[in-house]
Design a protein around this motif. Sequence first.
Motif, PDB file in Angstrom:
ATOM      1  N   GLU A 187       0.836  -1.197   0.000  1.00  0.00           N
ATOM      2  CA  GLU A 187       0.000   0.000   0.000  1.00  0.00           C
ATOM      3  C   GLU A 187       0.875   1.253   0.000  1.00  0.00           C
ATOM      4  N   PHE A 188       1.901   1.202   0.828  1.00  0.00           N
ATOM      5  CA  PHE A 188       2.803   2.361   0.889  1.00  0.00           C
ATOM      6  C   PHE A 188       3.330   2.724  -0.497  1.00  0.00           C
ATOM      7  N   TRP A 189       3.868   1.745  -1.205  1.00  0.00           N
ATOM      8  CA  TRP A 189       4.466   2.042  -2.517  1.00  0.00           C
ATOM      9  C   TRP A 189       3.409   2.440  -3.531  1.00  0.00           C
ATOM     10  N   ARG A 190       2.259   1.769  -3.420  1.00  0.00           N
ATOM     11  CA  ARG A 190       1.156   2.082  -4.335  1.00  0.00           C
ATOM     12  C   ARG A 190       0.746   3.560  -4.203  1.00  0.00           C
ATOM     13  N   VAL A 191       0.525   4.000  -2.978  1.00  0.00           N
ATOM     14  CA  VAL A 191       0.084   5.382  -2.759  1.00  0.00           C
ATOM     15  C   VAL A 191       1.194   6.353  -3.160  1.00  0.00           C
ATOM     16  N   LEU A 192       2.429   5.980  -2.811  1.00  0.00           N
ATOM     17  CA  LEU A 192       3.556   6.839  -3.156  1.00  0.00           C
ATOM     18  C   LEU A 192       3.646   7.045  -4.674  1.00  0.00           C
ATOM     19  N   LYS A 193       3.319   5.991  -5.409  1.00  0.00           N
ATOM     20  CA  LYS A 193       3.436   6.075  -6.873  1.00  0.00           C
ATOM     21  C   LYS A 193       2.224   6.708  -7.537  1.00  0.00           C
ATOM     22  N   GLY A 194       1.242   7.096  -6.762  1.00  0.00           N
ATOM     23  CA  GLY A 194       0.148   7.847  -7.369  1.00  0.00           C
ATOM     24  C   GLY A 194      -1.216   7.213  -7.227  1.00  0.00           C
ATOM     25  N   ASP A 195      -1.271   5.947  -6.814  1.00  0.00           N
ATOM     26  CA  ASP A 195      -2.555   5.272  -6.714  1.00  0.00           C
ATOM     27  C   ASP A 195      -3.077   5.318  -5.281  1.00  0.00           C
ATOM     28  N   GLY A 196      -3.171   6.521  -4.752  1.00  0.00           N
ATOM     29  CA  GLY A 196      -3.812   6.717  -3.452  1.00  0.00           C
ATOM     30  C   GLY A 196      -5.141   7.406  -3.682  1.00  0.00           C
ATOM     31  N   PRO A 197      -5.989   7.418  -2.665  1.00  0.00           N
ATOM     32  CA  PRO A 197      -7.332   7.951  -2.868  1.00  0.00           C
ATOM     33  C   PRO A 197      -7.346   9.423  -3.308  1.00  0.00           C
ATOM     34  N   CYS A 198      -6.385  10.213  -2.881  1.00  0.00           N
ATOM     35  CA  CYS A 198      -6.492  11.651  -3.139  1.00  0.00           C
ATOM     36  C   CYS A 198      -5.300  12.265  -3.855  1.00  0.00           C
ATOM     37  N   ASN A 199      -4.338  11.463  -4.316  1.00  0.00           N
ATOM     38  CA  ASN A 199      -3.162  12.071  -4.950  1.00  0.00           C
ATOM     39  C   ASN A 199      -3.571  13.070  -6.030  1.00  0.00           C
ATOM     40  N   GLU A 200      -4.424  12.600  -6.912  1.00  0.00           N
ATOM     41  CA  GLU A 200      -4.780  13.425  -8.058  1.00  0.00           C
ATOM     42  C   GLU A 200      -5.511  14.692  -7.612  1.00  0.00           C
ATOM     43  N   GLN A 201      -6.440  14.486  -6.677  1.00  0.00           N
ATOM     44  CA  GLN A 201      -7.228  15.612  -6.173  1.00  0.00           C
ATOM     45  C   GLN A 201      -6.348  16.662  -5.488  1.00  0.00           C
ATOM     46  N   ARG A 202      -5.406  16.220  -4.693  1.00  0.00           N
ATOM     47  CA  ARG A 202      -4.570  17.171  -3.959  1.00  0.00           C
ATOM     48  C   ARG A 202      -3.772  18.050  -4.918  1.00  0.00           C
TER      49      ARG A 202
END
Lengths: 313, 313, 254, 254
Positions: free
Chosen positions: B267-282
Amino acid sequence: EALAAYFDGLVEDDQRVEPRDAMPEAYRTTLIRQMAQHAHSEIIGMQPEANWISRAPSLRRKAILMAKVQDEAGHGLYLYSAAETLGVDRSELLDKLHQGKQKYSSIFNYPTLTWADAGAIGWLVDGAAIMNQVPLCRCSYGPYARAMIRVCKEESFHQRQGFEILWTLARGTEEQKAMAQDAADRWWWPALMMFGPPDSGEAASNGHTAQSMAWGIKRFSNDDLRQKFIDMTVPQAQKLGITLPDPDLRWNEERGHWDFGDIDWDEFWRVLKGDGPCNEQRIRTRVEAHEDGAWVREAAAAYADKQAAQEVA
Amino acid sequence: EALAAYFDGLVEDDQRVEPRDAMPEAYRTTLIRQMAQHAHSEIIGMQPEANWISRAPSLRRKAILMAKVQDEAGHGLYLYSAAETLGVDRSELLDKLHQGKQKYSSIFNYPTLTWADAGAIGWLVDGAAIMNQVPLCRCSYGPYARAMIRVCKEESFHQRQGFEILWTLARGTEEQKAMAQDAADRWWWPALMMFGPPDSGEAASNGHTAQSMAWGIKRFSNDDLRQKFIDMTVPQAQKLGITLPDPDLRWNEERGHWDFGDIDWDEFWRVLKGDGPCNEQRIRTRVEAHEDGAWVREAAAAYADKQAAQEVA
Amino acid sequence: MSDQHHVDYLLGLGDDALIYAQRLGGWLTHAPQIEEDMALGNVGLDLIGQARALLTRAGEVEAADPVRDEDDLAMLRDEREFRNVQLVEQPRGDFAHEMARLLWFSSYQCELYAALLTSGDETLAAIAAKAVKEVEYHRDHATQWVLRLGDGTPESHERMQQGLVAVHPFVAELGEDHDAARWASEQGIGVLPSTLTEAVNASVGQVLERATLTMPDPPRWYARGGREGIHSEVMGYLLAEMQHLARSHPGATW
Amino acid sequence: MSDQHHVDYLLGLGDDALIYAQRLGGWLTHAPQIEEDMALGNVGLDLIGQARALLTRAGEVEAADPVRDEDDLAMLRDEREFRNVQLVEQPRGDFAHEMARLLWFSSYQCELYAALLTSGDETLAAIAAKAVKEVEYHRDHATQWVLRLGDGTPESHERMQQGLVAVHPFVAELGEDHDAARWASEQGIGVLPSTLTEAVNASVGQVLERATLTMPDPPRWYARGGREGIHSEVMGYLLAEMQHLARSHPGATW
């Protein structure tokens, strides 16, 4: 000459004038103006009620309100179609609305501030509209008369729904009762103004009435319709347990009608001329929707052209 | 040569390197990257909490939250200013943030779904941030160290405020208690990830650690800081009456530390690479604010130029 | 009835501050530069502080049983009970629009609080004494921006002028007298809004002149009725957002 | 526990319909032509009807004391209790964006309700029997527009393609299995979402091909968790608006 006599005869015999019939140019332009204004009122009139769709207090009410606003869109369509039988098209009429060259009913320039306003609009505004529209079901121009028959049927359904919203509120909590009363307080006088300026006196503006009557477009004077509306509505208010905000309202045995107080015609003219709470907002919302949708309408037209070309090929 | 020796001596003696001092280029770029990421985290970190300003449940909480988000803007400013002492400027760093060329703390890619999240962010996220930042108050680069002293003081204030939000909820209604527990459930693991990948094992990514330690930028390993944070936080959770969502969490008498379960490094790497719930929104929100404000910044610059020209004349 | 006027007068002042703070809060994370996130946050914080003090005082004077506190009044009143002017409830526009609004509103508040320094309601006088310094800072901040934008680039000049036009229909309401204010002014508790208008107009007018901007023509329509709880349709959405959480947990402590 | 899965499964279906209806309601008065105000209103009305039936059924199965009715479930649940996918809660974009969403969602609902015709929950089967015709009309409507926009003007083609891209991160969640669906499928009450995916993709794919559009590349991120009450930050605002009035008058009848 013969054509003119034919038209006069139709009107005199209370027959319907149809699109194919010859008609005086003034009759045609009067009808277009009136039908366009009527159609515009349906379209702009969607806004104050649509304002409560997302916030309706129950799913049943949400569904009813959504259906009602949708019906208004439908009424707009009937009426634009009826106007189109006179050789104008909808986009032309919409442009005039957007540019402020054609009007819509001033009542829609008031805001809907609480849920009870959805009730008051149904009860009072649709009620007044029906009073204006029922005689139009016998209007001399056939397509308009037929459109009005459909519209009136649905409007009286809406009017009952509005009454029922207030009925429920008036039997609810203290806050709900106050909400119903407040809505009636705010909508009563504007609803009376919907019948237009008085037939005589200082505030009168007897522009088109006589000619419209002669042509069989208008059947009753503004004041007659207003009195009919008041006579119909006062007992309904009593049934609801709502006090109408007019201390001069009392039954006149002699006249067989309800007497009522002075209408604030200054407010009427002020709102009509643009200084109402929502005039600017209503037109802005409408124009935005129209402009935001331009590329969609263009795409639909382009696609239709391509399809037609393929069928030919 | 002499300059390099001077730098090494400063670092060795735990003295502060100042902007005027010569420093290795790699030290400079490492610092810029780290300070920029830190500043970006403050700026992006405003968003999840700002999300609750308009909906704070009391005026006191609204004021506290607004002040907190404002403090974060302030921290961003200190840190950009500190970075500017190394010869980059803020707009350059912001561009890199907007283009995704520099990162911010991944924790801010999780949404704030309830009011309790404002508490959990203060308690856990600010708590973890402080744990990371306190050692930076002794960082070898003077301006960074001094900025961190100011930041840490305010952050620990924020951490207490967050704790107090949860404390109040945990002593409130059943719904409020559930809200507090749910927030802890959702924020606990992401907070542990804030210390970065483990020092060893499959998920390790020991990129800069050794060098940063040698330079006096980093003082403790990721896993040491994480353990310190857990040891500090578990008793606080007990005090709150909140159960941390880790069945493996237990006191290890021998180690004198709390043992804890496996962190989901995928999960850590996934979110870090852009696939987190709000990366795009932020990033979208941030870029929009920046672009919407471009004409304002231009105007301010133009005005300042005019004023300067007038003073000269 | 006199007490109700006193309450209503305080609610008008408090609601203006509260609702404008609510709108300004929307700028945080959306301002054109970080300094401005902070500055508008500061203005918002000052206004929330004023709102809290004014609503608390309104609750005291009302003396309902039990006494309504600041949160009861902010979170549990319905739209028709809010007495703010419509200016403050309008949605966030662009930054020029906001600076136009802030210039007018803070100029009004400067005159207002200066006049309330001698209020016979000593609590109100004390609130005014604190607030008057805050709102002078707000006015100064707005003034600086109106100058920069008015005399900045052609685009900013145009936007600033448009911002003034957009705000203009809402300005007159700040100076409109209403029953509560008339009562409060007779009692030496409050000030008649119309008595502030000249000074407010002069103050704003000077800024516009320095900023190479022009006072807009009289608008085609005017906002009316906020002091009697008549709002624009946007207000209901603002309140839904502001109150939803508090209303979802009746009686809870936060 | 099995009953709770049954309830949760129904809530997922009902919340999808309710929340999408809430978003579609926003098109009324904002559609590109009056016919479309009516058409999107119709779709919204169908979905509210489905939501009412599904939530009512969920309340029956839950059998709380007292039983929660459709309005209790719609108006008095908190965000974390809503089980809709994130696709339906996203704010209104442009018309192409909406048609992309409607195409995906109605294609999913077509497969879903077709599969539920044989549900062992007879009430659910009856709801599906009525709904399946409605959603076929929705899919047809979306299809017609995707064709027109995809193969209309260069601008509409571009917007339609962008709409597909914007919606894409939310599509996979429609086919994600979750505990309640697994249980429901084992019991012969519901259908496993993943079993619908192939047919849904094929159906949408065919439309895109006819419309000269391309299926977007796999997105950089995916929406997750709606069925467990994890939503996007926009959801809280949607609920505040939807529930504010009902929550402001606890126990009232409307």
